[in-house]
Design an enzyme around this catalytic site. Structure first.
Site, PDB file in Angstrom:
ATOM      1  N   GLU A 158      12.436  -3.478  42.462  1.00  0.00           N
ATOM      2  CA  GLU A 158      11.861  -4.431  43.407  1.00  0.00           C
ATOM      3  C   GLU A 158      10.954  -3.771  44.450  1.00  0.00           C
ATOM      4  O   GLU A 158      11.152  -3.930  45.665  1.00  0.00           O
ATOM      5  CB  GLU A 158      12.973  -5.242  44.071  1.00  0.00           C
ATOM      6  CG  GLU A 158      13.732  -6.094  43.060  1.00  0.00           C
ATOM      7  CD  GLU A 158      14.752  -7.033  43.686  1.00  0.00           C
ATOM      8  OE1 GLU A 158      15.010  -6.923  44.908  1.00  0.00           O
ATOM      9  OE2 GLU A 158      15.282  -7.896  42.955  1.00  0.00           O
ATOM     10  N   GLU A 275      17.629  -8.239  36.146  1.00  0.00           N
ATOM     11  CA  GLU A 275      18.667  -8.820  36.997  1.00  0.00           C
ATOM     12  C   GLU A 275      18.487 -10.331  36.976  1.00  0.00           C
ATOM     13  O   GLU A 275      17.353 -10.825  37.073  1.00  0.00           O
ATOM     14  CB  GLU A 275      18.557  -8.369  38.457  1.00  0.00           C
ATOM     15  CG  GLU A 275      18.877  -6.932  38.747  1.00  0.00           C
ATOM     16  CD  GLU A 275      18.733  -6.629  40.246  1.00  0.00           C
ATOM     17  OE1 GLU A 275      18.831  -7.572  41.068  1.00  0.00           O
ATOM     18  OE2 GLU A 275      18.495  -5.461  40.581  1.00  0.00           O
TER      19      GLU A 275
END
Length: 505
Positions: A158, A275
């Site tokens: 991220e 995820e």
């Protein structure tokens, strides 16, 4: 009545089991973690495991030192070997995520999580690439080239979010990715490298990543992003509550990379959702509920239409991003609590593991498959109201006409396993106990028993190669029905009226 065709629509995608998430990799040294992973693999059998912290300080890989007046670096694999040995012993392979930055290599002091993973770029890019090369070379030496070639290599996590990459500096991430990807390919050209592991909030990052990779001729073998469906966090002590978007929002996020990359240099590459979950918070009680299993059922059933893998975040509550959990049930991401108590969503995955290879039908509330030996499996789930404005229907009825093997006038054996608000639900039992933060051994035994799905058995008649199945689901129920032809071997003298010594009329 829904008429399920006898001819398969295709093979059931197994993208749902291709990967599962975990807390930082250093936690794999704990007994509770390893016991949980062994149970998970016995009942479900995921293929890969992805977690943060491969290069963080608690793994002890990067060890700089001073000798004869100069700074040198020693690469230590003591913990790394123990972690990967433990994973492979359970039949699960790593999905490597390269991060976070070792403190002595970092250009800054910014960290994320309670365990302080450093999220700044390397002070020396060459020292970073030497570390990457050393790790991959060691893994190949220890586990073999053919094995390690099956382990995808993802660069960072991220980077579009400032807490995970200093200032969310896109240009700095591109530099890190370029140096890392070339290093991976220098170790072995067939190692798969990819990224950028974006959050759901990333806007335009993927398209710019594709443009950068094409312009700079940077290796990219797969693209990755994350998917969550929750709104702003409302905090309470040691917990978080959030609104939820409909589950279809997750499927839209799974599909987004293929749409965004159409016409770019990365079009057509494999897409890995590394995820996903309803909430992105590891202290949201929704994760522990039967609602959660029914909410995610259509996502697990259909996600393979949109991505090559989608990794549930995470398999266990042995997880410490916001600190050490304060209670057994605390809203953790895990399919399992500490001490291996199964949550309703665990059973969703365990039910999927018992589905057949051929997909016969899929609808808003069901998935029907067939095994190679002819057994029929039905996964059904009750509809939920993600807004929370209503509790959801008390009852939901599904009627199916199913193709089954067997002779005319025969029967099939039906085994049903169910989880709902009361059955197969240790969270409800724990609440009835008074929510003990540290259950005593006897209470733990009760919670393990409460986590067992409710099971029932019956016979259904077969007519012209079909049987009719009616399933009535309770609120937030998921259920698995397995149908097997009956080969009746009851002796001709058997009559239950004789059990107490009587004679049949």
């Amino acid at each position: 009545m829904i008429h399920v065709p006898a001819e398969p629509a295709g093979r059931l995608s197994d993208a749902w089991r291709a990967c599962v998430g975990t807390g930082r990799l250093g936690l794999a040294l704990r007994r509770d973690y390893q016991d949980s992973l062994a149970l998970l693999q016995r009942d479900i059998g995921f293929r890969r495991l992805r977690g943060h912290g491969l290069l963080s300080d608690d793994m002890g890989v990067h060890r700089p030192y001073e000798w004869q007046g100069s700074r040198r670096t020693h690469h230590s694999f003591t913990y790394l070997d123990q972690v990967f040995d433990a994973l492979l012993a359970t039949g699960i392979r790593p999905f490597l995520e390269l991060g976070f930055m070792p403190r002595e290599m970092a250009s800054g002091t910014q960290t994320v999580f309670w365990w302080e993973g450093n999220v700044t770029p390397p002070a020396d890019e060459k020292e970073w690439t030497r570390l990457v090369r050393a790790v991959l070379t060691h893994l190949i030496d220890r586990y073999g080239l053919d094995e390690v070639r099956t382990w995808p290599v993802e660069v960072w996590n991220e980077p579009d979010l400032p807490p995970f990459w200093q200032d969310a500096d896109e240009a700095a991430y591109h530099r890190l990715y370029e140096a890392t990807a070339h290093t991976v390919k220098e170790v072995d050209a067939e190692l798969a490298v990819g990224g950028p592991a974006l959050s759901p909030a990333a806007d335009g990052w993927l398209e710019r990543f594709a443009e950068f990779a094409g312009r700079r001729d940077v290796p990219v073998d797969f693209v990755s992003r994350h998917a969550y469906a929750s709104g702003p966090a409302r905090n309470v002590p040691f917990g978080t509550h959030q609104t939820l978007a409909p589950a279809s929002t997750l499927l839209d996020q799974f599909a987004q990379p293929h749409t965004a990359l159409a016409g770019t240099p990365l079009a057509g590459l494999p897409v890995h959702i590394t995820e996903f979950n309803s909430s992105y918070r590891p202290d949201n009680p929704i994760h522990d509920t039967a609602f959660h299993a029914a909410y995610l059922a259509p996502v697990v059933a259909a996600g393979g239409d949109h991505a090559d893998s989608f990794s549930y975040w995470t398999f266990s509550d042995v997880f410490e991003e916001t600190g050490i959990p304060t209670a057994l049930f605390h809203g953790g991401f895990g399919l399992l609590t500490h001490r291996q108590i199964r949550k309703p969503t665990y059973h969703l995955y365990a039910f999927m593991a018992r589905m057949g290879e051929e997909q016969l039908a899929r609808g808003d509330d069901h998935l029907v498959t067939r095994h190679a030996d002819g057994r029929i499996t039905v996964l059904a789930w009750a509809p939920v109201d993600p807004t929370g404005e209503t509790p959801g229907p008390d009852r939901h009825t599904l009627r199916l006409s199913l193709p089954v093997a067997g002779e005319a006038g025969g029967e099939v054996f039906a085994r049903r396993s169910s989880v709902d608000e009361d059955r197969g639900n240790a969270y409800t039992a724990w609440r009835h106990m008074g929510s003990p933060r540290s259950p005593r051994p006897g209470q733990l035994d009760m919670l393990h028993e409460a986590s067992e799905p409710a099971r029932s058995h019956s016979r259904l008649p077969v007519d012209n190669g079909r049987t009719d199945l009616t399933v009535t689901l309770a609120r937030h129920e998921i259920t698995l029905v397995e149908l097997t032809p009956v080969d009746d071997e009851t002796p001709p003298w058997w009559d239950e009226r004789r059990l107490l010594g009587g004679e049949p009329a």
